[in-house]
Design a protein around this motif. Structure first.
Motif, mmCIF file in Angstrom:
data_model
loop_
_atom_site.group_PDB
_atom_site.id
_atom_site.type_symbol
_atom_site.label_atom_id
_atom_site.label_comp_id
_atom_site.label_asym_id
_atom_site.label_seq_id
_atom_site.Cartn_x
_atom_site.Cartn_y
_atom_site.Cartn_z
ATOM 1 N N UNK A 178 0.837 -1.208 0.000
ATOM 2 C CA UNK A 178 0.000 0.000 0.000
ATOM 3 C C UNK A 178 0.875 1.263 0.000
ATOM 4 N N UNK A 179 1.858 1.294 0.905
ATOM 5 C CA UNK A 179 2.746 2.470 0.985
ATOM 6 C C UNK A 179 3.498 2.660 -0.333
ATOM 7 N N UNK A 180 3.969 1.561 -0.911
ATOM 8 C CA UNK A 180 4.726 1.660 -2.167
ATOM 9 C C UNK A 180 3.861 2.144 -3.322
ATOM 10 N N UNK A 181 2.694 1.541 -3.474
ATOM 11 C CA UNK A 181 1.837 1.933 -4.611
ATOM 12 C C UNK A 181 1.434 3.405 -4.476
ATOM 13 N N UNK A 182 1.107 3.828 -3.275
ATOM 14 C CA UNK A 182 0.765 5.240 -3.072
ATOM 15 C C UNK A 182 1.949 6.134 -3.417
ATOM 16 N N UNK A 183 3.135 5.712 -2.989
ATOM 17 C CA UNK A 183 4.312 6.545 -3.236
ATOM 18 C C UNK A 183 4.566 6.717 -4.734
ATOM 19 N N UNK A 184 4.332 5.646 -5.493
ATOM 20 C CA UNK A 184 4.555 5.749 -6.945
ATOM 21 C C UNK A 184 3.577 6.733 -7.602
#
Lengths: 236, 38
Positions: free
Chosen positions: A162-168
């Protein structure tokens, strides 16, 4: 001059999205606020139709500062995102392994299962425009959290993903301004843990299907309330 | 309108940037560590 990439919309010629962009620019939300006096309505079409950044006065709820910045809307392409999901899953598994010494399922077969699970979620949205990206990300999070592809580390992997996809997308998963003091940060972290443990219980209960949509909407709201667009983010 | 670029190189570079950010240190790391203990 800093540039922010906001990519919440897949079809920017759609009236629904236009209204949504207008809402973000004019009314503000948990992510971004532009003082109404600085908002120029006639610029909206220019923002939407061209890739040229517009200049606006931007009030960050995080930094309590008013800065003149570029805001650039960037089209989100679900096909490109779909092609990249294997890499995102690989990176996510690497991140969890780096951060936690606790037992963690990271076999290749589990990674393939998680990747295809996300691809299935994306398929639902492929022919279903317009896409609200936060909603789509909520759906991915819900699916990975509740499908339990990992015996050990499912919550860690889902949260990291979740954190990664949001960051992208240029969005940090982090406490919003109301949690800026340390004690509130801790509260928000506890809230998140409580939140995903609750869903852990729901997904194994008999009436999970009935709660499916409710769960998705709660996840959506929680994410929407708990993220902000970084002023330092330079995607392009 | 430009499209987002999601090549593996871009994604890995972005992940390295993310890992250097304050947000990573202050929120993501404690969260994953907390979840691992439960």
């Amino acid at each position: 001059m800093k540039q922010i990439c906001i990519s919440l919309f897949i079809n920017t010629n759609n009236d629904y999205n236009k209204a949504y962009i207008r809402h973000i620019l004019k009314q503000g939300n948990s992510l971004i606020t532009i003082p109404p006096s600085e908002y120029e309505d006639h610029k909206l079409d220019e923002i939407i139709k061209t890739s040229k950044p517009i200049v606006a006065y931007f009030y960050s709820k995080v930094y309590h500062t008013t800065k003149k910045i570029d805001i650039k809307f960037c089209e989100f392409d679900i096909n490109l995102f779909c092609e990249s999901i294997k890499t995102i899953v690989d990176i996510t598994f690497e991140n969890v392994k780096e951060l936690s010494s606790e037992p963690f399922d990271n076999s290749d077969s589990v990674k393939i299962e998680v990747t295809s699970l996300i691809e299935n979620v994306l398929m639902k949205y492929k022919y279903n425009e317009p896409i609200n990206l936060i909603y789509l990300i909520s759906d991915i999070f819900k699916s990975t959290l509740t499908s339990h592809k990992l015996r050990n580390g499912n919550k860690r992997m889902s949260s990291m993903l979740l954190a990664n996809i949001l960051y992208y997308q240029g969005i940090f998963l982090k406490c919003s301004i109301k949690y800026k003091h340390k004690e509130f940060w801790k509260m928000n972290e506890d809230k998140f843990i409580e939140f995903i443990n609750e869903y852990d219980r729901i997904c194994v209960s008999d009436n999970f299907d009935e709660k499916d949509l409710d769960l998705l909407l709660k996840i959506y709201q929680w994410i929407y309330d708990s993220v902000y667009i970084s002023l330092n983010f330079n995607y392009l | 309108m430009e499209k987002m670029k999601f090549t593996p190189d871009v994604l890995r570079a972005k992940n390295n940037e993310f890992k250097k950010s304050e947000e990573w240190k202050e929120f993501v790391v404690p969260l994953i560590e907390s979840l691992g203990k439960k």
